[in-house]
Design an enzyme around this catalytic site. Sequence first.
Site, short mmCIF file in Angstrom:
data_model
loop_
_atom_site.label_atom_id
_atom_site.label_comp_id
_atom_site.label_asym_id
_atom_site.label_seq_id
_atom_site.Cartn_x
_atom_site.Cartn_y
_atom_site.Cartn_z
N LYS A 110 85.93 81.67 58.44
CA LYS A 110 85.82 82.98 57.80
C LYS A 110 86.83 83.18 56.68
CE LYS A 110 83.28 85.72 61.10
NZ LYS A 110 83.15 86.95 61.85
N LYS A 194 74.71 77.64 61.59
CA LYS A 194 74.21 78.55 62.63
C LYS A 194 73.55 79.78 61.99
CE LYS A 194 78.07 81.52 63.53
NZ LYS A 194 79.21 82.00 64.23
N LYS A 197 74.70 86.60 60.54
CA LYS A 197 74.46 87.79 59.71
C LYS A 197 75.14 87.68 58.36
CE LYS A 197 77.25 89.93 63.25
NZ LYS A 197 76.93 90.62 64.47
#
Length: 330
Positions: A110, A194, A197
């Site tokens: 992230k 994966k 969102k």
Amino acid sequence: MRVVSGIQPTGGLHLGNLLGAILRWVRMQDDGECLFFLADLHALTVEVDPEQLRANVREMAAALIASGVDPARAILFRQSAVREHAELAWVLQGTARMGWLERMTQFKEKSGKNKERSSVGLFTYPVLQAADVLLYHATHVPVGEDQKQHLELARDIALKFNNDFDTELFTLPEPFVGGGTAARVMSLRDGSAKMSKSDPSEMSRIQLTDSDETIAQKIRKARTDPAPLPADPSELAGRAEARNLVGIMAAIQDRPVEAVLAEFAGQGFGAFKPALADALIALIAPLRARLEQLRSDPAEIDRILEVGAERARALAAPTLDSAYRAVGLR
Ligand code: TYM
């Protein structure tokens, strides 16, 4: 058995969340005492739009209820309404080690190349997650594969706290990851990423709010390969996209991959994709319809969350009190 799990109220609910976590939460409601929450404090670790966050909390709560989380059987609440989460997280920041957090792959993913500009909260995020489950003495934490490392960290934190302060306060939680594809549903556009969102492509994921039309279109356009489906699952190795779609079918129908392949062996995706789209529509259409109904009564959602928070607080307060005592703050 005490079941605890959470979901961030960012973006809508997608198929990865459903198969990896939410539908498994729903099944566990009969097995033990369950607490499910909207991790709205976790949502502060990335850029925040206050209006959006407020709306997302209600929308995600409605999506969970529409998917079968039953506020009469499970305690459903928002994390920020139970201040014990943030307070215990601070206590545990004294226990967690920098080196442990530096190993967290989700932070690396992230923060990417922009580590220096990431929020401090993004780095300490797993400590708050540890507090989430340790507050309630969770024994089982149903999550997708991507959260397993965070829960192993929660175990390490619990163990060190218990040792350091010579107490048996914290129960070591067990990450409870589903089997097969459900544990890690992959993007429809790229079998090596994966379903998420944060993927900029809407075509990469199926959302709870997608119309039947959109679901069928996303599956039609899902990336595949030209080979027919094999009879043996081992022959799906090296065919990430094919394996993912077959796995999704198996997870929805709750049957082994072998059984799906027995039905489609020798056939191409021209035959398989329409069957998969039908199965997905059969799963999602009723949930979407319930979500639309629930949206019409936001006051009821707020009421449900407030009742849940009240019940959660009653369980969380004694644990926080014991943690304060253990470290000498009482
Ligand atoms: P979040 O909001 O990213 O995801 C919610 C749940 O969905 C699972 N999941 C998936 N499972 C399979 N395949 C996928 N592609 C996929 N994408 C998401 C996640 O594993 C998760 O179970 N940090 C957590 C929220 C959290 C939490 C907690 C969870 C906060 N505190 C305490 C458990 C216990 C998160 O961001 O999940």
